[in-house]
Write a protein that holds these residues in place. Structure first.
Motif, PDB file in Angstrom:
ATOM      1  N   ARG A 173       0.840  -1.192   0.032  1.00 17.23           N
ATOM      2  CA  ARG A 173       0.107   0.258   0.052  1.00 17.23           C
ATOM      3  C   ARG A 173       0.852   1.224   0.052  1.00 17.23           C
ATOM      4  O   ARG A 173       1.178   1.912   1.090  1.00 17.23           O
ATOM      5  CB  ARG A 173      -0.892  -0.080   1.331  1.00 17.23           C
ATOM      6  N   ILE A 174       1.542   1.687  -1.151  1.00 21.37           N
ATOM      7  CA  ILE A 174       2.459   2.515  -1.392  1.00 21.37           C
ATOM      8  C   ILE A 174       1.512   4.158  -1.001  1.00 21.37           C
ATOM      9  O   ILE A 174       0.661   4.146  -1.413  1.00 21.37           O
ATOM     10  CB  ILE A 174       2.789   2.826  -2.616  1.00 21.37           C
ATOM     11  N   ASP A 175       2.180   4.794  -0.031  1.00 18.85           N
ATOM     12  CA  ASP A 175       1.647   6.073   0.579  1.00 18.85           C
ATOM     13  C   ASP A 175       2.785   7.141   0.472  1.00 18.85           C
ATOM     14  O   ASP A 175       3.223   7.307   1.695  1.00 18.85           O
ATOM     15  CB  ASP A 175       1.041   5.638   1.731  1.00 18.85           C
ATOM     16  N   PRO A 176       3.205   7.862  -0.529  1.00 21.24           N
ATOM     17  CA  PRO A 176       4.001   8.848  -0.416  1.00 21.24           C
ATOM     18  C   PRO A 176       3.813  10.035   0.679  1.00 21.24           C
ATOM     19  O   PRO A 176       4.686  10.412   1.130  1.00 21.24           O
ATOM     20  CB  PRO A 176       4.094   9.529  -1.947  1.00 21.24           C
ATOM     21  N   SER A 177       2.636  10.217   0.599  1.00 23.45           N
ATOM     22  CA  SER A 177       2.350  11.386   1.616  1.00 23.45           C
ATOM     23  C   SER A 177       2.836  10.924   3.340  1.00 23.45           C
ATOM     24  O   SER A 177       3.130  11.743   3.983  1.00 23.45           O
ATOM     25  CB  SER A 177       0.828  11.673   1.778  1.00 23.45           C
ATOM     26  N   ALA A 178       2.415   9.561   3.688  1.00 24.26           N
ATOM     27  CA  ALA A 178       2.757   8.938   4.736  1.00 24.26           C
ATOM     28  C   ALA A 178       4.232   9.138   4.891  1.00 24.26           C
ATOM     29  O   ALA A 178       4.935   9.475   6.155  1.00 24.26           O
ATOM     30  CB  ALA A 178       1.994   7.894   5.115  1.00 24.26           C
ATOM     31  N   ALA A 179       4.985   8.712   3.903  1.00 24.06           N
ATOM     32  CA  ALA A 179       6.651   9.051   3.866  1.00 24.06           C
ATOM     33  C   ALA A 179       7.024  10.108   4.159  1.00 24.06           C
ATOM     34  O   ALA A 179       7.768  10.292   4.882  1.00 24.06           O
ATOM     35  CB  ALA A 179       6.900   8.266   2.419  1.00 24.06           C
ATOM     36  N   VAL A 180       6.618  11.244   3.508  1.00 22.11           N
ATOM     37  CA  VAL A 180       6.989  12.730   3.794  1.00 22.11           C
ATOM     38  C   VAL A 180       6.625  12.926   5.033  1.00 22.11           C
ATOM     39  O   VAL A 180       7.587  13.758   5.781  1.00 22.11           O
ATOM     40  CB  VAL A 180       6.289  13.530   2.725  1.00 22.11           C
ATOM     41  N   ILE A 181       5.519  12.422   5.718  1.00 21.76           N
ATOM     42  CA  ILE A 181       5.337  12.899   7.109  1.00 21.76           C
ATOM     43  C   ILE A 181       6.260  12.151   8.011  1.00 21.76           C
ATOM     44  O   ILE A 181       6.534  12.743   9.015  1.00 21.76           O
ATOM     45  CB  ILE A 181       3.934  12.358   7.506  1.00 21.76           C
ATOM     46  N   LYS A 182       6.456  10.995   7.663  1.00 18.93           N
ATOM     47  CA  LYS A 182       7.668  10.238   8.366  1.00 18.93           C
ATOM     48  C   LYS A 182       8.830  10.975   8.202  1.00 18.93           C
ATOM     49  O   LYS A 182       9.613  10.964   9.353  1.00 18.93           O
ATOM     50  CB  LYS A 182       7.718   8.918   7.853  1.00 18.93           C
ATOM     51  N   LEU A 183       9.111  11.656   7.443  1.00 12.86           N
ATOM     52  CA  LEU A 183      10.568  12.403   6.986  1.00 12.86           C
ATOM     53  C   LEU A 183      10.323  13.577   8.210  1.00 12.86           C
ATOM     54  O   LEU A 183      11.291  13.778   8.643  1.00 12.86           O
ATOM     55  CB  LEU A 183      10.585  12.692   5.544  1.00 12.86           C
TER      56      LEU A 183
END
Length: 333
Positions: free
Chosen positions: A289-299
């Motif tokens: 379940r790829i979620d680029p927005s969540a990856a940005v928030i994690k960063l």
């Protein structure tokens, strides 16, 4: 801002019939507002035709593609991370400068000022797929004709109906207690202009000529706006019509997970996952379940720019998927 009429009672809604009193809201939009909305919708498509004509026989330059990608990512994440997950659902807390930066980036997407955007989306969650939902594709019932009409309404038609959403009711935290967001909201027209002027200026500077500025204006400006708009509107329409429903939602909610849009929407098309637990920072829950927005928030969290991030505990994920699976087997979804 105008107050909307109270939504029709949802107690007697059976989940299949057309919403009551829908026809009375068709049209009725002030001519100036309707003309402006139509221009925002139509102009990017005209620009697409112009871009194809200009590029015929010459192709699209690498500069145009790279600028379009950069502006698509910046403004898209402004909507998904800023407007949606931060400001609408408060999935995390951002440092003041980051909060403003995301709000400005989202405003450059041509999707309306941020306070109205937040108010409409919160109203959508309050009345998902039942009377009161501003853009449900099930508005005209579940028959074939009603579904086609509803899909058009959810994708675009709702922008031209006279059902204003009260910011005072659905976004009082931003309207009354957040001066920075109020200023960004009021600057929406200027930010839209900047959203088009920046690609033009960058294209001119990089290519060294007016023609390079013009093609960048078309591809990284107007066409980029059109693509992002329709991806966002597809979450409203397609992600309540087709796709999977692995997570449990309430009432008549028909939100779905639609994987083909996951990358273009920066993870927003995991819509069923979002509707099951709206305040989570991650919408795509589970493997692949790829979620680029969540990856940005994690960063942002690792850089200490974001705090109090709402992540789902691993054991809760397994529990909710098991419950959803049992409901599917029983035919209750």
């Amino acid at each position: 801002m105008r107050l909307e009429a109270p939504p029709a009672s949802t107690e007697a809604y059976d989940g299949r019939s057309p919403f009551p009193h829908t026809e009375q809201h068709l049209g009725g939009v002030p001519a100036r507002q309707a003309a402006l909305t139509a221009a925002i919708v139509v102009a990017p498509f005209i620009a697409l035709g112009a871009g194809i004509w200009l590029a015929w026989g010459e192709g699209i330059t690498l500069t145009d593609l790279l600028l379009a990608l950069v502006f698509y990512v910046v403004t898209g994440l402004g909507v998904t991370v800023g407007f949606h997950r931060l400001l609408t659902h408060r999935s995390f807390t951002a440092r003041p400068w980051l909060r403003v930066t995301l709000a400005v980036a989202g405003s450059m997407s041509f999707q309306g000022n941020l306070i109205d955007w937040v108010a409409v989306h919160r109203r959508h969650h309050a009345f998902t797929d039942q009377p009161g939902d501003p853009h449900s594709p099930h508005r005209y019932g579940t028959g074939p004709g009603g579904q086609l009409r509803g899909l058009a309404h959810a994708h675009l038609g709702w922008l031209f109906t006279s059902e204003p959403t009260s910011a005072a009711r659905y976004a009082p935290d931003l309207l009354r207690n957040d001066p920075a967001m109020l200023r960004v909201s009021r600057a929406f027209p200027a930010l839209c202009a900047i959203s088009l002027l920046l690609p033009f200026a960058a294209g001119w500077a990089i290519s060294g000529g007016l023609y390079g500025g013009l093609t960048a204006f078309i591809w990284a400006g107007l066409v980029r706006v059109a693509l992002l708009q329709h991806v966002t509107w597809s979450v409203n329409s397609l992600c309540h019509m087709i796709g999977e429903r692995p997570h449990r939602t309430r009432g008549h909610d028909r939100s779905t997970d639609l994987w083909p849009l996951a990358l273009l929407s920066f993870g927003e098309s995991w819509h069923n996952g979002h509707h099951s637990l709206p305040s989570l920072a991650r919408h795509g829950r589970g493997p692949r379940r790829i979620d680029p927005s969540a990856a940005v928030i994690k960063l942002f969290e690792r850089l200490n720019w974001a705090t109090d991030v709402h992540w789902l505990p691993p054991d809760a994920l397994q529990h909710r998927r098991t419950v959803a699976g049992k409901r599917t087997l029983r035919g209750t979804t």
